[in-house]
Structures are given as C-alpha cells and as structure tokens.
Design a protein around this motif. Sequence first.
Motif, PDB file in Angstrom:
ATOM      1  N   THR A  47       0.838  -1.193   0.000  1.00  0.00           N
ATOM      2  CA  THR A  47       0.000   0.000   0.000  1.00  0.00           C
ATOM      3  C   THR A  47       0.870   1.239   0.000  1.00  0.00           C
ATOM      4  OG1 THR A  47      -1.728  -1.131   1.240  1.00  0.00           O
ATOM      5  CG2 THR A  47      -1.750   1.260   1.337  1.00  0.00           C
ATOM      6  N   ALA A  48       0.401   2.284  -0.656  1.00  0.00           N
ATOM      7  CA  ALA A  48       1.107   3.573  -0.628  1.00  0.00           C
ATOM      8  C   ALA A  48       0.127   4.699  -0.922  1.00  0.00           C
ATOM      9  CB  ALA A  48       2.235   3.602  -1.650  1.00  0.00           C
ATOM     10  N   GLU A  49       0.503   5.881  -0.467  1.00  0.00           N
ATOM     11  CA  GLU A  49      -0.229   7.099  -0.793  1.00  0.00           C
ATOM     12  C   GLU A  49       0.588   7.859  -1.829  1.00  0.00           C
ATOM     13  OE1 GLU A  49      -1.400   9.452   2.620  1.00  0.00           O
ATOM     14  OE2 GLU A  49      -1.322   7.642   3.857  1.00  0.00           O
ATOM     15  N   LEU A  50      -0.097   8.509  -2.770  1.00  0.00           N
ATOM     16  CA  LEU A  50       0.606   9.316  -3.766  1.00  0.00           C
ATOM     17  C   LEU A  50       0.923  10.690  -3.200  1.00  0.00           C
ATOM     18  CD1 LEU A  50      -1.084   8.613  -7.196  1.00  0.00           C
ATOM     19  CD2 LEU A  50       0.839   7.470  -6.100  1.00  0.00           C
ATOM     20  N   TYR A  51       1.998  11.261  -3.666  1.00  0.00           N
ATOM     21  CA  TYR A  51       2.362  12.610  -3.270  1.00  0.00           C
ATOM     22  C   TYR A  51       1.627  13.607  -4.154  1.00  0.00           C
ATOM     23  CZ  TYR A  51       4.832  16.979  -2.998  1.00  0.00           C
ATOM     24  OH  TYR A  51       5.118  18.306  -2.869  1.00  0.00           O
ATOM     25  N   ARG A  52       0.945  14.536  -3.583  1.00  0.00           N
ATOM     26  CA  ARG A  52       0.307  15.642  -4.293  1.00  0.00           C
ATOM     27  C   ARG A  52       0.453  16.892  -3.435  1.00  0.00           C
ATOM     28  NH1 ARG A  52      -3.539  13.912  -8.226  1.00  0.00           N
ATOM     29  NH2 ARG A  52      -2.386  12.418  -9.453  1.00  0.00           N
ATOM     30  N   PRO A  53       1.056  17.949  -3.964  1.00  0.00           N
ATOM     31  CA  PRO A  53       1.267  19.162  -3.161  1.00  0.00           C
ATOM     32  C   PRO A  53      -0.028  19.844  -2.730  1.00  0.00           C
ATOM     33  CG  PRO A  53       1.972  19.508  -5.437  1.00  0.00           C
ATOM     34  CD  PRO A  53       1.615  18.062  -5.300  1.00  0.00           C
ATOM     35  N   ALA A  54      -1.138  19.590  -3.411  1.00  0.00           N
ATOM     36  CA  ALA A  54      -2.415  20.227  -3.052  1.00  0.00           C
ATOM     37  C   ALA A  54      -3.110  19.518  -1.892  1.00  0.00           C
ATOM     38  CB  ALA A  54      -3.334  20.272  -4.260  1.00  0.00           C
ATOM     39  N   GLY A  55      -2.531  18.398  -1.415  1.00  0.00           N
ATOM     40  CA  GLY A  55      -3.105  17.706  -0.268  1.00  0.00           C
ATOM     41  C   GLY A  55      -4.118  16.635  -0.579  1.00  0.00           C
ATOM     42  N   ASP A  56      -4.218  16.210  -1.823  1.00  0.00           N
ATOM     43  CA  ASP A  56      -5.137  15.120  -2.165  1.00  0.00           C
ATOM     44  C   ASP A  56      -4.783  13.873  -1.355  1.00  0.00           C
ATOM     45  OD1 ASP A  56      -5.821  16.937  -4.112  1.00  0.00           O
ATOM     46  OD2 ASP A  56      -5.144  15.772  -5.771  1.00  0.00           O
ATOM     47  N   ASP A  57      -5.789  13.105  -0.982  1.00  0.00           N
ATOM     48  CA  ASP A  57      -5.599  11.829  -0.295  1.00  0.00           C
ATOM     49  C   ASP A  57      -5.819  10.734  -1.331  1.00  0.00           C
ATOM     50  OD1 ASP A  57      -5.502   9.631   1.351  1.00  0.00           O
ATOM     51  OD2 ASP A  57      -7.350  10.098   2.425  1.00  0.00           O
ATOM     52  N   LYS A 136      13.192   2.670  -2.018  1.00  0.00           N
ATOM     53  CA  LYS A 136      13.391   3.962  -1.353  1.00  0.00           C
ATOM     54  C   LYS A 136      12.129   4.809  -1.487  1.00  0.00           C
ATOM     55  CE  LYS A 136      18.232   3.867  -2.530  1.00  0.00           C
ATOM     56  NZ  LYS A 136      19.202   4.309  -3.461  1.00  0.00           N
ATOM     57  N   ARG A 137      11.776   5.104  -2.714  1.00  0.00           N
ATOM     58  CA  ARG A 137      10.583   5.906  -2.987  1.00  0.00           C
ATOM     59  C   ARG A 137       9.885   5.303  -4.199  1.00  0.00           C
ATOM     60  NH1 ARG A 137       9.913  12.183  -2.545  1.00  0.00           N
ATOM     61  NH2 ARG A 137       7.650  12.263  -2.507  1.00  0.00           N
ATOM     62  N   ASP A 138       8.924   4.450  -3.928  1.00  0.00           N
ATOM     63  CA  ASP A 138       8.225   3.740  -4.993  1.00  0.00           C
ATOM     64  C   ASP A 138       7.523   4.709  -5.934  1.00  0.00           C
ATOM     65  OD1 ASP A 138       9.051   1.433  -3.695  1.00  0.00           O
ATOM     66  OD2 ASP A 138       7.128   1.083  -2.732  1.00  0.00           O
ATOM     67  N   ARG A 139       7.233   4.209  -7.134  1.00  0.00           N
ATOM     68  CA  ARG A 139       6.514   5.007  -8.136  1.00  0.00           C
ATOM     69  C   ARG A 139       5.323   4.193  -8.628  1.00  0.00           C
ATOM     70  NH1 ARG A 139       9.630   9.378  -9.637  1.00  0.00           N
ATOM     71  NH2 ARG A 139       8.460   9.724 -11.519  1.00  0.00           N
ATOM     72  N   LEU A 140       4.366   4.894  -9.256  1.00  0.00           N
ATOM     73  CA  LEU A 140       3.142   4.249  -9.698  1.00  0.00           C
ATOM     74  C   LEU A 140       2.593   4.971 -10.920  1.00  0.00           C
ATOM     75  CD1 LEU A 140       0.524   2.872  -7.403  1.00  0.00           C
ATOM     76  CD2 LEU A 140      -0.254   4.568  -9.009  1.00  0.00           C
ATOM     77  N   GLY A 170       5.307   4.092   0.933  1.00  0.00           N
ATOM     78  CA  GLY A 170       5.396   3.005  -0.041  1.00  0.00           C
ATOM     79  C   GLY A 170       5.968   1.731   0.543  1.00  0.00           C
ATOM     80  N   ASP A 171       5.167   0.678   0.562  1.00  0.00           N
ATOM     81  CA  ASP A 171       5.694  -0.614   0.976  1.00  0.00           C
ATOM     82  C   ASP A 171       5.390  -1.676  -0.083  1.00  0.00           C
ATOM     83  OD1 ASP A 171       2.980  -1.126   1.313  1.00  0.00           O
ATOM     84  OD2 ASP A 171       3.164  -1.896   3.339  1.00  0.00           O
ATOM     85  N   PHE A 172       5.378  -1.260  -1.360  1.00  0.00           N
ATOM     86  CA  PHE A 172       5.119  -2.208  -2.431  1.00  0.00           C
ATOM     87  C   PHE A 172       6.208  -3.278  -2.442  1.00  0.00           C
ATOM     88  CE2 PHE A 172       3.248   1.620  -4.773  1.00  0.00           C
ATOM     89  CZ  PHE A 172       1.977   1.349  -4.315  1.00  0.00           C
ATOM     90  N   LYS A 173       5.800  -4.496  -2.732  1.00  0.00           N
ATOM     91  CA  LYS A 173       6.720  -5.609  -2.897  1.00  0.00           C
ATOM     92  C   LYS A 173       6.388  -6.271  -4.221  1.00  0.00           C
ATOM     93  CE  LYS A 173       8.629  -5.441   1.228  1.00  0.00           C
ATOM     94  NZ  LYS A 173       8.939  -4.043   1.359  1.00  0.00           N
TER      95      LYS A 173
END
Length: 184
Positions: A47-57, A136-140, A170-173
């Motif tokens: 599971t991971a959350e995406l980074y968005r500067p506007a604060g989207d969840d 380190k810093r997963d991508r999607l 990010g803890d994708f495996k």
Amino acid sequence: MNRRTRITALTAALLITAGAAGSAAASGGDPASARPGEREAAALTGTAELYRPAGDDITFSFDAHLAAKDNMDPQAATGTFRFSHYKNGQGGYAVAKVDCLTTGGKVAVVTGVVTETDVDGFRNKRVGISVHDDGKRDRLGYSWITEEVYEELPPCMSAAPFEKVKAGTGDFKVLPWHMDYPTE
C-alpha cells in the motif's frame, strides 16, 4: 534452571526460529503456493499514498498473485487491488478483481475489472496500474492518466510509473516473474 542455561536455551530457540524464517525467505516459500517451498510465479503486494502538493488523499493497495502452476499464463493471476482519491471531502474509490499480472525486476503491471466503486465511470471497466518498487521511494502509474477510462483496455496494459508515492508510505513488494523459455 540457572541463568546461563536459560540464556542458552533462549538463544538456541531464537536461532532456530531465525534460521527457519531465513530458509523460507531464501527458498521463496509463500503460503499462496500450491506446494510447500515452491515460489509463486509473480506477486504485487503493498500500500502507498501518492504525493500531491495540493493535499489530495490518494491511496493504492495491491494483493495480486500468479501461482507457480500458472507461470506461463499471466492472465491466470488472482487477487484484488483498491484505489481511492479524495480531496475536500469529495472523491471516490474502486476495487478491481485482478485479471492479469506481469512483473520484471522491481516493476509490475496489473490489470483488473472494477467490481466495486462509487464512481460510475469505473464501474465494470478494466483498469491498469504499474508499480516500480525501488526500495526507497516507490513510483506508480495508471491507465486513466488522461482522465478517461477506456472501453477496451487490453489485459496487462498501463502507463509507465510516473507518480511518486508520498515519502514513508510506499511498501510495495514486487516478486519478479521468471518466464520459462523454450529450449528448442
């Protein structure tokens, strides 16, 4: 039992437990495998959350597996994945049933048909997601990058992993797929 004997017994128990866990990890053992000690053909979990500067969840979760017996048929993959996007109390979620999984190194592509959602545009549509598990810093990435969910997205297709996940989430495996090549 004296102190030295208790310490020795505890140390031995810990070493045996650690050795068993290490052996299972080294052999690729997985509870979802058909035979004990047999490694799955491929997997994508986490599971991971995406980074968005506007604060989207925005959250993505995966539990996708390809059994060893299905190694040459990525469309036999099973499992689910879930994604959601909320901002200022508005948004939605979707859950998809996996219908294809391919992995290579630390990259995975999974597709599935949306079985549960509160967003009409996703209902009963195939969507695709790609993941790069860099440790380190997963991508999607996802197939609806243009904000359009396509009518006929083919299995195992998605956009490149262009989004960064939020630091620390990010803890994708990704379990790499080892395709069996013909010898003749």
